[in-house]
Scaffold this motif. Structure first.
Motif, PDB file in Angstrom:
ATOM      1  N   UNK A  38       2.746  -3.893   3.758  1.00 43.32           N
ATOM      2  CA  UNK A  38       1.621  -5.078   4.001  1.00 43.32           C
ATOM      3  C   UNK A  38       2.519  -5.931   4.718  1.00 43.32           C
ATOM      4  N   UNK A  39       3.735  -5.912   4.474  1.00 40.79           N
ATOM      5  CA  UNK A  39       4.314  -7.482   5.353  1.00 40.79           C
ATOM      6  C   UNK A  39       4.401  -6.931   6.489  1.00 40.79           C
ATOM      7  N   UNK A  40       4.573  -5.856   6.949  1.00 41.75           N
ATOM      8  CA  UNK A  40       4.848  -5.670   8.280  1.00 41.75           C
ATOM      9  C   UNK A  40       3.216  -5.139   8.769  1.00 41.75           C
ATOM     10  N   UNK A  41       1.788  -5.546   8.056  1.00 40.55           N
ATOM     11  CA  UNK A  41       0.406  -5.088   8.999  1.00 40.55           C
ATOM     12  C   UNK A  41      -0.126  -6.740   9.340  1.00 40.55           C
ATOM     13  N   UNK A  42      -0.140  -6.410  10.781  1.00 40.94           N
ATOM     14  CA  UNK A  42      -0.036  -7.940  11.516  1.00 40.94           C
ATOM     15  C   UNK A  42      -2.057  -7.910  11.193  1.00 40.94           C
ATOM     16  N   UNK A  43      -2.811  -7.579  10.292  1.00 39.49           N
ATOM     17  CA  UNK A  43      -4.075  -7.184  10.602  1.00 39.49           C
ATOM     18  C   UNK A  43      -4.328  -8.065   9.303  1.00 39.49           C
ATOM     19  N   UNK A  44      -3.477  -8.176   7.851  1.00 47.74           N
ATOM     20  CA  UNK A  44      -3.634  -8.511   7.447  1.00 47.74           C
ATOM     21  C   UNK A  44      -3.392 -10.851   7.474  1.00 47.74           C
ATOM     22  N   UNK A  45      -4.070 -11.108   6.051  1.00 47.52           N
ATOM     23  CA  UNK A  45      -3.758 -12.919   6.188  1.00 47.52           C
ATOM     24  C   UNK A  45      -2.051 -12.647   6.046  1.00 47.52           C
ATOM     25  N   UNK A  46      -1.490 -14.107   6.425  1.00 47.97           N
ATOM     26  CA  UNK A  46      -0.354 -14.262   6.682  1.00 47.97           C
ATOM     27  C   UNK A  46       0.461 -14.336   5.372  1.00 47.97           C
ATOM     28  N   UNK A 389       7.916 -20.864   2.724  1.00 47.35           N
ATOM     29  CA  UNK A 389       7.248 -20.909   4.106  1.00 47.35           C
ATOM     30  C   UNK A 389       7.997 -21.262   4.911  1.00 47.35           C
ATOM     31  N   UNK A 390       9.560 -20.324   5.141  1.00 52.78           N
ATOM     32  CA  UNK A 390      10.250 -19.983   6.659  1.00 52.78           C
ATOM     33  C   UNK A 390       9.631 -18.795   7.194  1.00 52.78           C
ATOM     34  N   UNK A 391       8.992 -18.220   5.611  1.00 52.23           N
ATOM     35  CA  UNK A 391       8.399 -16.396   6.382  1.00 52.23           C
ATOM     36  C   UNK A 391       7.194 -16.928   7.452  1.00 52.23           C
ATOM     37  N   UNK A 392       6.359 -17.646   6.596  1.00 51.64           N
ATOM     38  CA  UNK A 392       5.130 -18.143   7.102  1.00 51.64           C
ATOM     39  C   UNK A 392       5.553 -18.620   8.752  1.00 51.64           C
ATOM     40  N   UNK A 393       6.352 -19.091   8.738  1.00 53.60           N
ATOM     41  CA  UNK A 393       6.732 -19.825   9.884  1.00 53.60           C
ATOM     42  C   UNK A 393       7.288 -18.342  11.005  1.00 53.60           C
ATOM     43  N   UNK A 394       7.507 -17.785  10.512  1.00 50.05           N
ATOM     44  CA  UNK A 394       7.974 -16.298  11.390  1.00 50.05           C
ATOM     45  C   UNK A 394       6.807 -15.304  11.385  1.00 50.05           C
ATOM     46  N   UNK A 395       5.798 -15.293  10.378  1.00 45.89           N
ATOM     47  CA  UNK A 395       4.899 -14.415  10.820  1.00 45.89           C
ATOM     48  C   UNK A 395       3.821 -15.163  11.822  1.00 45.89           C
ATOM     49  N   UNK A 396       3.827 -16.479  11.410  1.00 42.53           N
ATOM     50  CA  UNK A 396       3.111 -17.068  12.662  1.00 42.53           C
ATOM     51  C   UNK A 396       3.519 -16.949  13.608  1.00 42.53           C
ATOM     52  N   UNK A 397       4.460 -16.982  14.218  1.00 40.03           N
ATOM     53  CA  UNK A 397       5.662 -16.965  15.252  1.00 40.03           C
ATOM     54  C   UNK A 397       5.018 -15.847  15.879  1.00 40.03           C
ATOM     55  N   UNK A 398       4.575 -14.887  15.669  1.00 42.57           N
ATOM     56  CA  UNK A 398       4.817 -13.258  15.194  1.00 42.57           C
ATOM     57  C   UNK A 398       5.845 -12.770  16.296  1.00 42.57           C
ATOM     58  N   UNK A 399       7.188 -13.139  15.174  1.00 43.96           N
ATOM     59  CA  UNK A 399       7.679 -12.245  15.852  1.00 43.96           C
ATOM     60  C   UNK A 399       8.356 -11.390  14.807  1.00 43.96           C
ATOM     61  N   UNK A 400       7.707 -10.488  13.505  1.00 47.09           N
ATOM     62  CA  UNK A 400       7.349  -9.544  13.294  1.00 47.09           C
ATOM     63  C   UNK A 400       6.803  -8.252  14.232  1.00 47.09           C
ATOM     64  N   UNK A 401       6.161  -8.747  15.567  1.00 45.02           N
ATOM     65  CA  UNK A 401       5.417  -7.626  15.776  1.00 45.02           C
ATOM     66  C   UNK A 401       6.433  -7.769  17.159  1.00 45.02           C
TER      67      UNK A 401
END
Length: 634
Positions: A38-46, A389-401
């Protein structure tokens, strides 16, 4: 570029199996997640992605996310990034790749990122840098006027445009996070960081916080774009309001000193810009100050370092103001706290710090914090809050994709279009303080004599935090000096750095005075021979030139200088601040292409002894008041 990306991809592919074997062992719970986790799914909410990822993480992996190391400590063995599950890297002032080019920066960041992507959970690193007046560590970037000059423009839209350019140039060269803007309120111009502040009035600072929008955009979706970065509001709170001579160790300091204030003053002056930074601009990270707060006005209480101040970091900032981002410590800041290292770590984590800038001691920090959690000194819930808090920023920055550098805008770094905006900023920042007999603007028919070393020194006009931490004099960056800008309007000007060439036969002289570069601590007045007074060489140039002809004095400095005794000799006096790479902007106002519109963002003292002096003071009597600025249009 393509070859670099292919090499990076190969490095990732080669590293993944080894990292998986190292961390998973025979425990299925520690196996690498499947591609449809799930955490690798960009369609899910942050929030859902953060929750899923946090549930998969070991304590070591969580603590790794809370750790930031300096690039140089990882350069010889970047596999430490993988071994430590490191969450972040930074470049300190002057810490650059060789060569110092956009491609080398992007390649360096991507090489470090490849190590992070070889960890079991493939959590990307967040790379931070001090882009405080442009991407100022990168040679060739657009270098804007320092913040004090931007405060003089009174132009929030221009500040937003400036920081958007800075974000574009920074992210195109690799880093996704900037330690800017400085939302401090400078209350004593003897402070060596005066030029990092927009001014002495919190309302002015709040108006200039449009820079946060320039960095981050105005929606969460903007953060993932190649022209935005995560911003940092700093230094929370009160670093510009420390008391002269205050000290926690018996030595002189303004920088990293003590705020000796009551709560009302602290709330109205020092805290106010952070409320708007959080509630209106949704800044993603905040850096607590090195300074301390002493609530007893006589200064005999018990000053508390900001890194240990749970009341302010957690109770006020996170809970009352509603800050949802993460707190990053300043450079080794926790090591200034009382006690041994374990006590320092425990105190700061429990106070509310989320990520720790421990440039050269990442392994020690991680081992210590793990031990504190295992011993029950730090609650797991506090760790989970910080990491979320840190992971939220990384997801919002699009770094996982998109963990690697998007180089789409790399060709815009230092471009003519970007430099044109910087030139406009320089012109708007010029403050005309005296203009007897309408000496300005200069006329094309006049014969002009130029004096002063600062007329032709781009390092001096850029100031500190330019390529290196403290900055340096000389030909340090590409750009145009003030003299070169003047010569674009009048190629026949005579220049003499020390006014030693004959001064006869000229209609007007332009004397460029000011400071040489400095940054935090080193620049404090009272530290060594630092003073607000003009140098003997500058005064001699004024005496020589202004004694022979009509004269204009341009002051290239990061704060007001004492010119009370020299002012009667001068026909026109202009505060040019630290204009950065585009000296033509100074010439644009000098020759009337752009009207003088700048207004003082700080009060100008009559003498050094008059500091601190600020608008609203009892018996307020500056040489020039806050907001003063003439126009040459009549």
């Amino acid at each position: 570029m393509i070859g670099t990306l292919l090499a990076t991809a190969a490095l990732v592919a080669a590293a993944v199996p080894a990292a998986t074997a190292r961390t998973s062992g025979s425990d299925p719970a520690l196996a690498a997640p499947s591609a449809n986790a799930p955490y690798l799914n960009p369609r899910l909410p942050v929030a859902a992605r953060v929750h899923d990822l946090l549930g998969r993480m070991t304590l070591q992996e969580k603590v790794g996310q809370m750790t930031q190391a300096e690039r140089s400590s990882m350069a010889t063995d970047p596999t430490q990034i993988t071994d430590l599950d490191l969450g972040s890297l930074l470049s300190g002032g002057g810490s650059t790749p060789t060569p110092n080019t956009p491609v080398a920066w992007a390649d360096m960041v991507d090489g470090f990122q490849a190590q992070a992507m070889s960890t079991r959970l493939r959590i990307p690193i967040l790379y931070g840098i001090d882009s405080v007046h442009g991407d100022n560590n990168l040679v060739g970037a657009t270098i804007f006027p320092q913040n004090i000059a931007m405060g003089a423009t009174r132009d929030p839209k221009l500040v937003e445009q400036e920081e958007h350019i800075t974000a574009t140039e920074t992210r195109a060269s690799g880093p996704q996070w900037v330690f800017a803007a400085c939302d401090c309120v400078v209350r004593d111009d003897r402070w060596g960081r005066t030029y990092e502040s927009y001014g002495e009035d919190p309302k002015l600072v709040e108006e200039m916080e449009t820079g946060i929008d320039g960095f981050q955009g105005t929606s969460v979706k903007d953060l993932a774009s190649p022209d935005h970065v995560l911003a940092t509001s700093k230094h929370f709170a009160g670093d510009g309001d420390t008391s002269y001579g205050s000290s926690t160790n018996g030595t002189y300091t303004l920088d990293q000193g003590i705020d000796i204030v009551d709560w009302k003053h602290f709330k109205d002056i020092d805290l106010a810009p952070y409320v708007t930074a959080v509630q209106q601009h949704h800044v993603g990270s905040i850096m607590p100050s090195y300074s301390s707060v002493d609530w007893t006005e006589d200064g005999v209480g018990n000053p508390v370092k900001m890194s240990a101040n749970k009341q302010l970091l957690t109770n006020v900032l996170k809970e009352k103001i509603g800050f949802k981002g993460f707190l990053i410590s300043d450079w080794q800041a926790i090591e200034q706290l009382p006690g041994d290292y374990a006590t320092q770590v425990r105190t700061a984590v429990n106070a509310g710090l989320d990520m720790f800038m421990e440039p050269n001691s990442a392994p020690k920090f991680e081992q210590t914090l793990i031990g504190e959690v295992q011993d029950g000194q730090v609650a797991t819930s506090r760790i989970d809050d910080a990491v979320s808090r840190i992971l939220t920023a990384k997801f919002e920055l699009g770094l996982f994709e998109h963990p690697y550098t998007n180089r789409t805008n790399i060709g815009t770094i230092g471009s003519p279009a970007h430099r044109a905006v910087a030139r406009q900023a320089v012109a708007e920042s010029q403050v005309l303080l005296k203009n007897a007999d309408h000496t300005l603007p200069l006329k094309p028919s006049q014969r002009v004599y130029v004096a002063g070393a600062n007329a032709d020194d781009i390092g001096n006009q850029a100031g500190g935090w330019t390529v290196s931490w403290q900055g340096s004099s000389g030909d340090t960056i590409p750009g145009t000096t003030i003299l070169q800008g003047i010569r674009q309007d009048d190629p026949d000007v005579t220049y003499s750095a020390d006014a030693s060439q004959p001064t006869g036969g000229y209609d007007v002289g332009v004397v460029v005075v000011g400071e040489t570069p400095y940054a935090e601590g080193v620049g404090d007045v009272g530290n060594g021979s630092n003073t607000l007074n003009l140098s003997a060489a500058d005064q001699a140039n004024i005496d020589t030139v202004c004694g022979a002809m009509k004269c204009v004095v341009l002051d290239v400095a990061g704060r007001p200088q004492i010119i009370t005794g020299d002012l009667p000799k001068i026909d026109s006096y202009v505060m040019s601040w630290l204009p950065g790479s585009e000296g033509e902007g100074v010439a644009d106002t000098l020759f009337g292409k752009h009207a003088y519109t700048g207004k003082l963002p700080v009060s100008w003292p009559r003498s050094e002894a008059q500091e601190p002096i600020n608008i609203g003071d009892k018996d307020y009597d500056p040489l020039f008041p806050f907001g003063y600025g003439l126009t040459d249009r009549h």
